[in-house]
Design a protein around this motif. Structure first.
Motif, short mmCIF file in Angstrom:
data_model
loop_
_atom_site.label_atom_id
_atom_site.label_comp_id
_atom_site.label_asym_id
_atom_site.label_seq_id
_atom_site.Cartn_x
_atom_site.Cartn_y
_atom_site.Cartn_z
N GLY A 30 0.84 -1.19 0.00
CA GLY A 30 0.00 0.00 0.00
C GLY A 30 0.87 1.24 0.00
O GLY A 30 2.09 1.16 -0.21
N THR A 31 0.24 2.38 0.26
CA THR A 31 0.97 3.64 0.28
C THR A 31 2.15 3.54 1.25
O THR A 31 2.03 3.01 2.34
CB THR A 31 0.03 4.77 0.73
OG1 THR A 31 -1.15 4.68 -0.06
CG2 THR A 31 0.67 6.12 0.56
N GLY A 32 3.30 4.06 0.80
CA GLY A 32 4.48 4.10 1.67
C GLY A 32 5.35 2.86 1.55
O GLY A 32 6.40 2.79 2.19
N LEU A 33 4.92 1.91 0.73
CA LEU A 33 5.69 0.67 0.67
C LEU A 33 5.97 0.23 -0.77
O LEU A 33 6.54 -0.83 -0.99
CB LEU A 33 4.91 -0.42 1.42
CG LEU A 33 5.70 -1.50 2.13
CD1 LEU A 33 6.70 -0.89 3.11
CD2 LEU A 33 4.78 -2.44 2.88
N GLY A 34 5.59 1.09 -1.72
CA GLY A 34 5.72 0.72 -3.13
C GLY A 34 7.13 0.32 -3.52
O GLY A 34 7.33 -0.59 -4.32
N LYS A 35 8.11 0.99 -2.92
CA LYS A 35 9.51 0.76 -3.33
C LYS A 35 10.04 -0.59 -2.87
O LYS A 35 11.07 -1.04 -3.36
CB LYS A 35 10.40 1.89 -2.77
CG LYS A 35 10.21 3.20 -3.49
CD LYS A 35 11.57 3.88 -3.74
CE LYS A 35 11.45 5.01 -4.72
NZ LYS A 35 10.69 6.15 -4.21
N LEU A 36 9.35 -1.21 -1.92
CA LEU A 36 9.79 -2.52 -1.45
C LEU A 36 9.85 -3.51 -2.62
O LEU A 36 10.67 -4.43 -2.63
CB LEU A 36 8.85 -3.05 -0.35
CG LEU A 36 9.34 -4.26 0.43
CD1 LEU A 36 10.49 -3.89 1.37
CD2 LEU A 36 8.22 -4.87 1.26
N LEU A 104 -4.03 -20.28 -1.46
CA LEU A 104 -2.64 -20.57 -1.82
C LEU A 104 -1.81 -21.06 -0.63
O LEU A 104 -0.67 -21.47 -0.79
CB LEU A 104 -1.97 -19.29 -2.38
CG LEU A 104 -2.43 -18.81 -3.76
CD1 LEU A 104 -1.87 -17.43 -4.06
CD2 LEU A 104 -2.00 -19.80 -4.84
N GLY A 105 -2.37 -20.92 0.57
CA GLY A 105 -1.66 -21.38 1.76
C GLY A 105 -0.86 -20.30 2.48
O GLY A 105 0.00 -20.59 3.31
N ILE A 106 -1.14 -19.03 2.17
CA ILE A 106 -0.48 -17.92 2.86
C ILE A 106 -0.89 -17.94 4.34
O ILE A 106 -2.06 -18.09 4.67
CB ILE A 106 -0.89 -16.57 2.22
CG1 ILE A 106 -0.36 -16.46 0.78
CG2 ILE A 106 -0.47 -15.38 3.07
CD1 ILE A 106 1.12 -16.29 0.62
N LYS A 107 0.10 -17.74 5.24
CA LYS A 107 -0.17 -17.78 6.68
C LYS A 107 -0.07 -16.42 7.35
O LYS A 107 -0.58 -16.22 8.45
CB LYS A 107 0.82 -18.72 7.39
CG LYS A 107 0.80 -20.14 6.86
CD LYS A 107 -0.45 -20.87 7.32
CE LYS A 107 -0.46 -22.31 6.83
NZ LYS A 107 -1.73 -22.70 6.24
N ARG A 108 0.70 -15.50 6.72
CA ARG A 108 0.90 -14.18 7.32
C ARG A 108 0.73 -13.09 6.28
O ARG A 108 1.27 -13.19 5.18
CB ARG A 108 2.33 -14.05 7.86
CG ARG A 108 2.48 -14.65 9.21
CD ARG A 108 3.87 -14.41 9.71
NE ARG A 108 3.99 -14.98 11.04
CZ ARG A 108 5.09 -15.02 11.73
NH1 ARG A 108 6.20 -14.52 11.23
NH2 ARG A 108 5.10 -15.55 12.93
N LEU A 109 0.00 -12.05 6.68
CA LEU A 109 -0.24 -10.94 5.76
C LEU A 109 0.28 -9.63 6.36
O LEU A 109 -0.02 -9.31 7.52
CB LEU A 109 -1.75 -10.81 5.50
CG LEU A 109 -2.19 -9.64 4.62
CD1 LEU A 109 -1.63 -9.79 3.20
CD2 LEU A 109 -3.71 -9.54 4.57
N PHE A 110 1.06 -8.91 5.59
CA PHE A 110 1.61 -7.62 6.00
C PHE A 110 0.98 -6.54 5.13
O PHE A 110 0.92 -6.71 3.90
CB PHE A 110 3.12 -7.63 5.84
CG PHE A 110 3.80 -8.65 6.72
CD1 PHE A 110 4.37 -8.27 7.93
CD2 PHE A 110 3.84 -9.99 6.36
CE1 PHE A 110 4.98 -9.21 8.75
CE2 PHE A 110 4.45 -10.93 7.18
CZ PHE A 110 5.01 -10.55 8.38
N VAL A 111 0.52 -5.46 5.78
CA VAL A 111 -0.24 -4.44 5.05
C VAL A 111 0.28 -3.05 5.40
O VAL A 111 0.63 -2.79 6.55
CB VAL A 111 -1.74 -4.49 5.45
CG1 VAL A 111 -2.56 -3.58 4.57
CG2 VAL A 111 -2.29 -5.90 5.40
#
Ligand code: HPA
Length: 274
Positions: A30-36, A104-111
């Protein structure tokens, strides 16, 4: 007509075919993390429009891509571009990618997101770890028939934001010399920024910051048992006496400036061993 769950499964099957092994962690840039996204190596990239049943994003400055790759040595799935309720999508569409992640089996979500700060201790450019939310969206993403395969009818929300990940974020921020705030995120539909009276009201009911995203995705992630960590960049202030005019451009500018801090924290959190 295919049902929602079949659409989710078909979409997940396609992504698995394209990507092969799926990591355990996903991030919504999201905003502020595009460059990652630039730090992700060995990338395989899918445009949203090439993924069956995947919504396509419409907002200026949000390109729609699903990226699979490595951050350091850690495999990661990244969503570049998300779907906002204010764009006109219904909640099933806004949260479709989260259902796919679960499949898909994702266990952790970072936002990450941009938010207006109501807490008088906040300054523009501060980062706020979300420790709780107040859902003021006019439609609930879990309204309607419950998908038992994903989660229970009445999901618990007492620890929506993972306390262990929050603790780790503060430890990282401390080591990096980054000031980190924490607080309650009020989720509203937008697209208007708040009136002074609305900011006052959101503060009064217990909010520290307000924004137009994240809450629907977090609710659905928790419904499917995915752990969540979320962080806001405070791009404008709705503090009594300091409410100023706010524009999309100012929000983007403040987020851009805070981006290096946000990226440092998220990068380390995402590459922590289990
Ligand atoms: N209000 C709602 N959403 C926002 C704001 C705000 O002040 N700033 C950035 N996103």
């Amino acid at each position: 007509m295919k049902c929602y769950l079949e659409n989710v499964k078909e979409c997940a099957r396609f992504i698995k075919e394209q990507f092969g092994n799926i990591p355990k962690s996903a991030v919504i840039l999201g905003t502020g993390l595009g460059k990652l996204a630039e730090d992700i190596n060995d990338k395989v990239v899918l445009s949203y429009e090439d993924i069956p049943n995947f919504p396509v994003s419409t907002v200026e400055g949000h390109s729609g891509k699903l990226i699979l790759g490595k951050l350091g040595n850690s495999p990661i799935l990244a969503m570049q571009g998300r779907f906002h309720f204010y764009e006109g999508y219904d909640m099933q569409t806004v949260t479709f990618p989260i259902r796919v992640m679960h499949e898909l089996g994702i266990k952790r979500l970072f936002v990450s997101n941009a938010a207006g700060g109501m807490n008088p201790n906040f300054k523009i450019g501060d980062l706020m770890v979300i420790n709780d939310h107040i859902n003021l969206f006019p439609e609930h993403p879990l309204r309607g028939r419950n998908i038992e395969e994903h989660g229970v009818r009445f999901p618990d929300m007492s620890d929506a934001y993972n306390p262990l990940l929050i603790e780790k974020a503060f430890k990282i921020a401390d080591e990096e010399g980054i000031k980190l705030q924490s607080g309650v995120y009020v989720g509203t539909q937008g697209p208007t920024f708040e009136t002074p009276a609305e900011y006052r009201y959101f503060r009064f009911i217990g909010g520290d910051a307000v924004g137009m995203s994240t809450v629907p995705e977090v609710i659905v992630a928790r419904h499917c048992g995915i752990e969540v960590f979320a962080i806001s960049v405070i791009t404008d202030l709705g503090v009594e006496g300091v409410v100023e005019k706010c524009s999309h451009e100012e929000v983007q500018r403040a987020a851009e400036e805070a981006q290096p801090k946000m990226t440092r924290i998220m990068r380390r959190l995402l590459t922590l061993e289990e």
